[in-house]
Write an enzyme that holds these catalytic residues in place. Structure first.
Site, mmCIF file in Angstrom:
data_model
loop_
_atom_site.group_PDB
_atom_site.id
_atom_site.type_symbol
_atom_site.label_atom_id
_atom_site.label_comp_id
_atom_site.label_asym_id
_atom_site.label_seq_id
_atom_site.Cartn_x
_atom_site.Cartn_y
_atom_site.Cartn_z
ATOM 1 N N PRO A 157 0.825 -1.204 0.000
ATOM 2 C CG PRO A 157 -0.211 -1.214 2.068
ATOM 3 C CD PRO A 157 0.642 -2.019 1.185
ATOM 4 N N PRO A 158 0.251 2.400 -0.302
ATOM 5 C CG PRO A 158 -1.218 3.979 -1.141
ATOM 6 C CD PRO A 158 -1.156 2.590 -0.610
ATOM 7 N N GLY A 159 2.906 4.490 0.862
ATOM 8 C CA GLY A 159 3.617 4.935 2.053
ATOM 9 C C GLY A 159 4.331 3.858 2.812
ATOM 10 C CB THR A 160 4.528 0.216 2.650
ATOM 11 O OG1 THR A 160 4.259 0.137 1.262
ATOM 12 C CG2 THR A 160 3.260 -0.012 3.436
ATOM 13 N N GLY A 161 7.084 2.470 1.808
ATOM 14 C CA GLY A 161 8.521 2.568 1.581
ATOM 15 C C GLY A 161 9.000 1.912 0.302
ATOM 16 C CG HIS A 181 -21.804 14.151 16.721
ATOM 17 N ND1 HIS A 181 -22.721 13.953 15.722
ATOM 18 C CD2 HIS A 181 -20.676 13.520 16.309
ATOM 19 C CE1 HIS A 181 -22.179 13.226 14.749
ATOM 20 N NE2 HIS A 181 -20.928 12.952 15.091
ATOM 21 C CD GLU A 182 -16.977 14.141 17.741
ATOM 22 O OE1 GLU A 182 -16.487 12.987 17.827
ATOM 23 O OE2 GLU A 182 -17.323 14.647 16.659
ATOM 24 C CG HIS A 240 -19.024 9.264 17.509
ATOM 25 N ND1 HIS A 240 -19.651 8.460 16.617
ATOM 26 C CD2 HIS A 240 -18.887 10.478 16.896
ATOM 27 C CE1 HIS A 240 -19.901 9.149 15.499
ATOM 28 N NE2 HIS A 240 -19.460 10.380 15.653
HETATM 29 P P1 ADP Z 1 5.720 4.329 -1.234
HETATM 30 O O1 ADP Z 1 6.636 4.485 -2.389
HETATM 31 O O2 ADP Z 1 5.544 2.903 -0.809
HETATM 32 O O3 ADP Z 1 4.418 5.021 -1.392
HETATM 33 P P2 ADP Z 1 7.669 5.953 0.004
HETATM 34 O O4 ADP Z 1 8.908 5.171 -0.178
HETATM 35 O O5 ADP Z 1 7.450 7.049 -0.968
HETATM 36 O O6 ADP Z 1 6.416 5.002 0.012
HETATM 37 O O7 ADP Z 1 7.621 6.480 1.486
HETATM 38 C C1 ADP Z 1 7.487 7.850 1.775
HETATM 39 C C2 ADP Z 1 8.307 8.223 2.991
HETATM 40 O O8 ADP Z 1 7.838 7.550 4.140
HETATM 41 C C3 ADP Z 1 9.744 7.820 2.865
HETATM 42 O O9 ADP Z 1 10.483 8.812 2.232
HETATM 43 C C4 ADP Z 1 10.150 7.651 4.304
HETATM 44 O O10 ADP Z 1 10.481 8.875 4.888
HETATM 45 C C5 ADP Z 1 8.907 7.139 4.964
HETATM 46 N N1 ADP Z 1 8.899 5.679 5.040
HETATM 47 C C6 ADP Z 1 8.026 4.857 4.439
HETATM 48 N N2 ADP Z 1 8.280 3.579 4.726
HETATM 49 C C7 ADP Z 1 9.362 3.587 5.526
HETATM 50 C C8 ADP Z 1 10.115 2.552 6.150
HETATM 51 N N3 ADP Z 1 9.802 1.270 6.002
HETATM 52 N N4 ADP Z 1 11.180 2.917 6.907
HETATM 53 C C9 ADP Z 1 11.482 4.218 7.050
HETATM 54 N N5 ADP Z 1 10.819 5.216 6.487
HETATM 55 C C10 ADP Z 1 9.757 4.922 5.735
HETATM 56 ZN ZN ZN Z 2 -19.443 11.824 14.157
#
Ligand code: ADP
Ligand code: ZN
Ligand code: MG
Length: 596
Positions: A203-207, A423-424, A427
């Protein structure tokens, strides 16, 4: 048409900007042209009258265009008239002292308007020239055939595996690739086939991007990076030539890495869209051709990233192409802690800050979220002139990633504040009343991002499966806000919109994706849609409605029975604005039990 529109929508912002600029300039020039060059509409008069007027010296100037006469009176008034074919009136007018001009073709007073017409053209040329001048090989607009790839090499400090945490297995697998790049001969002499392509799935943001750069960094090789959507973004026929160019460049710099982000943008399986997407297919074909064209001595490794491996064309996954798959999962608690530590390296943490505790509170965060969290915390600490980042800043960092920054400037009336508080707390109380709910971490009526108030839940530990009981508890909790409003004020507000959307979505997925309704296991449409027959679709809707009704009934029953606590805590929240999990437990008291 549809695909054209989609292509237009995905144009980079710069292209939009340039297009808007050109459009604006063109309109402006046109406006100038029209306003200054259109004379007041001439009065049409008979030729006899015009000649009479000329006799009386009321005409100063005449322009003749074939049989039409455009006359200007001595008072500036314009006249128009038609003469007989082949008849000339020039001599007669001249005798009356009129200046006569004979123009051929369509235009009159051609000089000025044609000059004005050049103005927009010149502007456009200037804009294009300007773009070309700025456009290096990276310029997306002008680098038609060029690959448009960004090249990183000889960075001041290359990314290494030390910068990547929480994905140990992926690191191990990619360490092998580093060996291939560094010592190709060693493997070749053993007759080993060096992989050409590695597919990173996660998934997005996993590095994915990060770890690819780390491979290049570890191997000390250049790194060419391009995104799949850039291949196909603009002009037909560009994608394939970009691919060709990218590989040509890469081979020149071998050993090296080509990184293709979002490969699903080019690599979706072919042929399901009759007629459409020729462009993408050509690009994909070219990519396959290039990868097949690697000979034994080509020391280029292609790493591609995607979060949708299911949509990829099978041809991409055949041996000799992207036949290695490396999975990057969202980090577990240990992974999160390790990632936090990596990113905290360059940041001063106050003594006593416990990153393990932060890792515990951030279930579901990706690596990018965690990096973001620490960055937000650092900014907050710097802003308040602190020596180091404390626990408080980290907590706020979490909230910012979850719900966006606080917006204290948003002014709400006392009455609205009351509604938001009930409301909060609605929840929160439903969450606290249901056994299968996650613990409540924070309840707040300070608005953040889009939300007017927030109630944050986080699981005690990471889990990979969610049960039906947990999902129904989640639905009831989501409806707790609406139920509390109804119970307290006898009226409801738009504040529950997002809750309602989330509930509807969840209910549908329970029926179709998870088969958790009375319909049982039905032929489920996939994420991409797929169509249900009309009858089944109606059943799905009915079942989803039933699940929602049940959940709403649960939250109403809970809040009706526990109304005393609802009032007590909501009134307290109005004063303090934010209550954390521990404080909430204290307010609920030791006698608090699950509902039912
Ligand atoms: P993806 O390409 O999977 O969407 P990115 O490599 O662009 O994710 O990750 C964005 C930023 O998030 C990286 O530059 C880093 O700073 C941080 N990051 C993401 N995953 C890791 C990880 N496993 N270890 C350290 N930093 C990470
Ligand atoms: Zn709500
Ligand atoms: Mg990325």
């Amino acid at each position: 048409m549809k695909s054209l529109w989609r292509r237009i929508q995905t144009l980079p912002r710069r292209v939009w900007f340039v297009a808007a600029f050109v459009f604006f300039i063109t309109c402006l020039s046109l406006a100038v042209l029209v306003s200054r060059d259109t004379p007041p509409a001439p009065a049409t008069v008979p030729i006899s009258q015009l000649l009479d007027m000329a006799d009386h010296h009321q005409i100063s100037k005449v322009v003749i265009v074939s049989n039409t006469l455009y006359a200007t009176g001595t008072d500036g008034q314009q006249y128009q008239t038609t003469k007989e074919e082949q008849q000339t009136v020039t001599e007669q007018l001249r005798l009356d002292g009129v200046v006569v001009t004979v123009a051929d073709g369509a235009g009159r007073s051609v000089g000025l308007s044609s000059l004005a017409a050049f103005v927009p053209l010149m502007f456009i040329l200037a804009v294009i020239w300007f773009m070309m001048r700025r456009g290096g090989p990276n310029n997306q607009v002008m680098s038609f055939g060029r690959s448009g790839a960004r090249r990183y090499s000889g960075d001041a400090r290359p990314v290494t595996f030390d910068d990547v945490a929480g994905v140990e297995e992926a690191k191990q697998e990619l360490a092998e690739i580093v060996q291939f790049l560094k010592y190709p001969d060693k493997f070749r002499s053993m007759g080993a086939r060096i992989p050409k392509g590695v597919l990173l799935v996660g998934p997005p943001g996993t590095g994915k991007t990060l770890i690819s750069r780390a491979v290049a960094g570890e191997a000390g090789t250049p790194f060419f990076s391009i995104s799949g959507s850039e291949f196909v973004e603009m002009f037909v026929g560009v994608g394939a030539s970009r691919v060709r160019d990218l590989f040509r460049q890469a081979k020149r710099h071998a050993p090296c890495i080509i990184f293709i982000d979002e490969i699903d943008a080019v690599g979706r399986h072919r042929g399901n869209n009759v007629g459409g997407h020729d462009e993408r297919e050509q690009t994909l074909n070219q990519l396959l051709v290039e990868m097949d064209g690697f000979d034994l001595n080509t020391n280029v490794i292609v790493i591609a990233a995607t979060n949708r491996p299911d949509v990829l064309d099978q041809a991409l996954l055949r041996p000799g192409r992207f036949d290695r798959r490396v999975i990057l999962d969202p980090p577990d608690i240990n992974g999160r802690r390790a990632i936090l530590e990596v990113h905290a390296r360059s940041k001063p943490l106050a003594p006593g800050v416990d990153l393990a505790a932060i890792a515990q509170q951030t279930s579901g965060f990706s690596g990018a979220d965690l990096a973001n969290l620490l960055n937000e915390a650092a900014i907050l600490a710097a802003r308040s002139d602190k020596e180091a980042i404390g626990h408080e800043e980290l907590e706020e960092g979490i909230m910012r990633v979850v719900a966006g920054p606080e917006r204290r400037s948003r002014v709400v009336t006392e009455y609205e504040k009351s509604i938001i508080a009930y409301h909060e707390v609605g929840h929160a109380l439903v969450m606290k009343s249901l056994k299968h709910s996650h613990p409540v971490q924070k309840v707040s009526i300070i608005s953040r991002g889009q939300a007017l108030g927030v109630t944050v839940q986080a699981p005690k530990e990471d889990s990979y499966l969610t049960s039906r009981a947990q999902l129904t508890a989640r639905m009831a909790s989501l409806l707790g806000g609406r139920a509390a409003e109804e119970l307290t004020f006898g009226d409801v507000t738009t504040g529950a919109r997002q809750d309602l959307e989330a509930v509807a979505d969840l209910a549908r997925r329970m029926v179709t994706e998870f088969a958790m309704s009375e319909l049982g296991v039905i032929a489920t449409p996939t994420r991409d849609g797929g169509s249900l027959s009309g009858a089944v679709a109606a059943d799905v809707d009915r079942e989803a409605m039933r699940l929602i009704d049940e959940a709403f009934a649960t939250s109403r029953a809970i809040l009706a029975e526990r109304r005393g606590k609802l009032v007590e805590i909501a009134e307290h929240l109005k004063l303090v604005e934010t209550i954390d999990g521990k404080e909430l437990d204290r307010l609920l008291g030791p006698e608090w039990t699950f509902f039912g």
